[in-house]
Design an enzyme around this catalytic site. Structure first.
Site, PDB file in Angstrom:
ATOM      1  N   SER A 148      -0.294  11.078 -24.658  1.00  7.40           N
ATOM      2  CA  SER A 148      -0.456  10.568 -26.016  1.00  7.40           C
ATOM      3  C   SER A 148       0.531   9.436 -26.272  1.00  7.40           C
ATOM      4  O   SER A 148       1.336   9.098 -25.409  1.00  7.40           O
ATOM      5  CB  SER A 148      -0.248  11.691 -27.032  1.00  7.40           C
ATOM      6  OG  SER A 148       1.126  12.014 -27.078  1.00  7.40           O
ATOM      7  N   LYS A 149       0.436   8.902 -27.479  1.00  7.47           N
ATOM      8  CA  LYS A 149       1.266   7.756 -27.864  1.00  7.47           C
ATOM      9  C   LYS A 149       2.745   7.956 -27.568  1.00  7.47           C
ATOM     10  O   LYS A 149       3.451   7.030 -27.196  1.00  7.47           O
ATOM     11  CB  LYS A 149       1.099   7.489 -29.372  1.00  7.47           C
ATOM     12  CG  LYS A 149      -0.098   6.623 -29.686  1.00  7.47           C
ATOM     13  CD  LYS A 149       0.315   5.139 -29.774  1.00  7.47           C
ATOM     14  CE  LYS A 149      -0.886   4.212 -29.808  1.00  7.47           C
ATOM     15  NZ  LYS A 149      -1.136   3.548 -28.544  1.00  7.47           N
ATOM     16  N   ARG A 150       3.213   9.201 -27.766  1.00  2.96           N
ATOM     17  CA  ARG A 150       4.656   9.411 -27.593  1.00  2.96           C
ATOM     18  C   ARG A 150       5.105   9.233 -26.144  1.00  2.96           C
ATOM     19  O   ARG A 150       6.291   9.174 -25.857  1.00  2.96           O
ATOM     20  CB  ARG A 150       5.077  10.781 -28.150  1.00  2.96           C
ATOM     21  CG  ARG A 150       4.677  11.937 -27.299  1.00  2.96           C
ATOM     22  CD  ARG A 150       4.887  13.275 -27.996  1.00  2.96           C
ATOM     23  NE  ARG A 150       4.039  14.273 -27.390  1.00  2.96           N
ATOM     24  CZ  ARG A 150       4.412  15.030 -26.375  1.00  2.96           C
ATOM     25  NH1 ARG A 150       5.628  14.939 -25.880  1.00  2.96           N
ATOM     26  NH2 ARG A 150       3.569  15.903 -25.856  1.00  2.96           N
ATOM     27  N   HIS A 151       4.166   9.146 -25.228  1.00  2.36           N
ATOM     28  CA  HIS A 151       4.544   8.915 -23.835  1.00  2.36           C
ATOM     29  C   HIS A 151       4.625   7.431 -23.496  1.00  2.36           C
ATOM     30  O   HIS A 151       4.679   7.056 -22.334  1.00  2.36           O
ATOM     31  CB  HIS A 151       3.571   9.630 -22.892  1.00  2.36           C
ATOM     32  CG  HIS A 151       3.546  11.113 -23.080  1.00  2.36           C
ATOM     33  ND1 HIS A 151       2.480  11.785 -23.633  1.00  2.36           N
ATOM     34  CD2 HIS A 151       4.492  12.044 -22.839  1.00  2.36           C
ATOM     35  CE1 HIS A 151       2.771  13.067 -23.703  1.00  2.36           C
ATOM     36  NE2 HIS A 151       3.972  13.249 -23.236  1.00  2.36           N
ATOM     37  N   GLY A 152       4.629   6.591 -24.522  1.00  2.94           N
ATOM     38  CA  GLY A 152       4.830   5.157 -24.283  1.00  2.94           C
ATOM     39  C   GLY A 152       3.527   4.390 -24.216  1.00  2.94           C
ATOM     40  O   GLY A 152       2.491   4.854 -24.708  1.00  2.94           O
TER      41      GLY A 152
END
Ligand code: GLU
Length: 494
Positions: A255-259
């Protein structure tokens, strides 16, 4: 259209930009088509206006082009199965919906959203998964006609066999078995008449002559529904292959939090298309001998779809970063310098106008040559180059403590006067000069170099110092040495 040739498709829904998952699906279809001498079709699945995002088709196409993934039929190139946008194929779908209705393989459903919700609530209470209770499956012809004539809104559902199994031999996962009693009479045309994804996809895959459907694992639940439709319509069923999920390093859903997730984001960060493609290739397939750097041409030669992994592929940005560094240093200098230009402009270090001058372009290319060995992205080339374009008044703190000592500054003064007297200002002559200075002082070359390096760049880590001097030119070199000497003396007084 020759039916014996391999025909595969990339069928994105234009709901945003091309992310790594979609790019990988596209890449493997491309690899399969190219390795088999087949065709790749690009089809835009834009039947759902609620999810449609303006500009998305353009973004997807730009990203595919940037990655060098070309298609043989589809938007921009045309082809024998036009149109390649599902939103323009409505009439085609109507014909096949009618065929299924006429043959009694599909039926009109008049259940309202409220009725369906009430059913859902009952099944929820019983802790059962929702399954449409087939209320309208056996309405009489007369009733159907009457309700349609009365203008009752209706969808169209597909009649699923009420018993039995469906076996699928997936190219990547092997045999899969689906219990048909677990399936719903799913909707194939919505109340507003538009066909659903599962229906449109089958019609298009048939009419566009798909021999293989290679897509993400998340589509596995759709596959039996689509195969049943192929069969009901009397179409030949293509082969299916489902690519494993791309997982985050902690094996959770990416997801987004993984960059960075989208191809455009990687492009903006200064990644190279060759590196991203190479990296995506390794997410799901391994070349012979576990080679890590492999060009797409070489991959096409070696590619074998039967060797694709069915295990989740772990997304590892560090590996992509490393691969990028490899390409950054092995691709021709002119190419990297050209690709770096917009990054220099965006950082405000140069302008488009400045680039018009050939001498300036040559200078930039020389700079990139010197800097790229130590960095891994185009953006990092720029970050490591600012002091070539901008003067500065600050020096690296640790460097100051270590190298701008009274001895260091004294050494810098000697360097300054000898550099000033130096006629030939090239790497080799400057190196000889510093070697001589080190010998005269009876200290290691590194010790003589460090104060100069800090003086010229404000940093302790830079490209080779003699390269740096040549790039700065004699005048700037001397001016920066003067500034550092004054700075050092100021420290002594303080
Ligand atoms: N349009 C679908 C998606 O974007 C792909 C459908 C398919 O490959 O069958 O996920």
């Amino acid at each position: 259209m020759q039916m014996s040739e391999v025909r595969v498709r990339f069928a994105p829904s234009p709901t945003g930009n091309l992310h790594v998952g979609g790019a990988r699906t596209c890449l493997f279809n491309w690899l399969f088509a190219r390795s088999m001498g087949g065709k790749l079709i690009l089809r835009i699945e834009d039947t759902d206006p609620a999810r449609f995002q303006e500009g998305s088709v353009g973004q997807i196409i730009r990203s595919m082009k940037w990655l060098g993934l070309d298609w043989d039929e589809g938007p921009e190139v045309g082809g024998p199965c036009e149109p390649y946008f599902q939103s323009q194929r409505t009439e085609i779908y109507q014909k096949y919906l009618q065929q299924l209705l006429d043959e009694g393989k599909a039926y009109y459903c008049f259940c309202t959203p409220e009725e369906l919700e009430a059913q859902r609530a009952i099944q929820r209470e019983r802790k059962q998964p929702f399954r449409y209770p087939r209320t309208c499956r056996n309405l009489s012809k007369e009733e159907v006609e009457r309700r349609i004539a009365a203008g009752e809104p209706h969808s169209i559902r597909f009649k699923i066999p009420t018993s039995g199994h469906l076996r699928v031999n997936d190219i990547i996962h092997g045999r899969m078995d689906f219990d048909l009693t677990q399936f719903d009479d799913f909707v194939i045309a919505k109340t507003n008449g538009t066909p659903t994804y599962n229906f449109a996809v089958v019609i298009d895959d048939h009419l566009m002559g798909m021999t293989h459907v290679l897509r993400a694992e998340e589509h596995i639940p759709n596959t039996p529904k689509q195969i049943l439709l192929f069969q009901a319509l009397g179409f030949e069923v293509p082969e299916f292959g489902h690519m494993s999920m791309i997982l985050a390093p902690d094996r959770s859903k990416l997801s987004k939090r993984h960059g960075a997730q989208s191809v455009e984001e990687f492009q903006a960060l200064g990644y190279l298309p060759e590196a991203l493609l190479n990296y995506l290739t390794l997410l799901g397939w391994s070349p012979e001998g576990n080679q890590e750097i492999i060009t797409k041409e070489e991959t096409v030669k070696q590619f074998d779809m039967n060797k694709m992994s069915h295990k989740g592929a772990v997304y590892d940005i560090k590996k992509l970063y490393w691969i990028n560094g490899q390409y950054l240093n092995s691709l021709p200098l002119e190419r990297i310098a050209k690709d770096a230009e917009p990054f220099f402009v965006a950082a405000g270090l140069i302008t488009e106008e400045w680039l018009q001058e050939e001498a300036n372009r040559n200078y930039l290319s020389h700079l990139v040559d010197v800097v790229r060995v130590r960095v891994k992205t185009l953006q990092e080339i720029v970050d490591a180059s600012t002091y070539f374009f901008r003067d500065f008044a600050e020096y690296d703190e640790k460097g100051v403590r270590k190298f701008f000592t009274p001895e260091g500054i004294a050494q810098l003064e000697i360097c300054r006067s000898r550099v000033a007297a130096q006629e030939a200002f090239d790497e080799a002559s400057l190196e000889t000069l510093y070697n001589t200075l080190a010998e005269e002082a009876g200290i290691a070359l590194g010790k003589v170099i460090q104060p100069s390096r800090l003086a010229l760049s404000g940093r302790t880590v830079t490209p080779g110092m003699f390269d740096m001097m040549v790039l700065l030119g004699k005048e700037k070199t001397l001016a920066r040495m003067d500034q550092a000497i004054a700075y050092g003396k100021g420290l002594e007084r303080a």
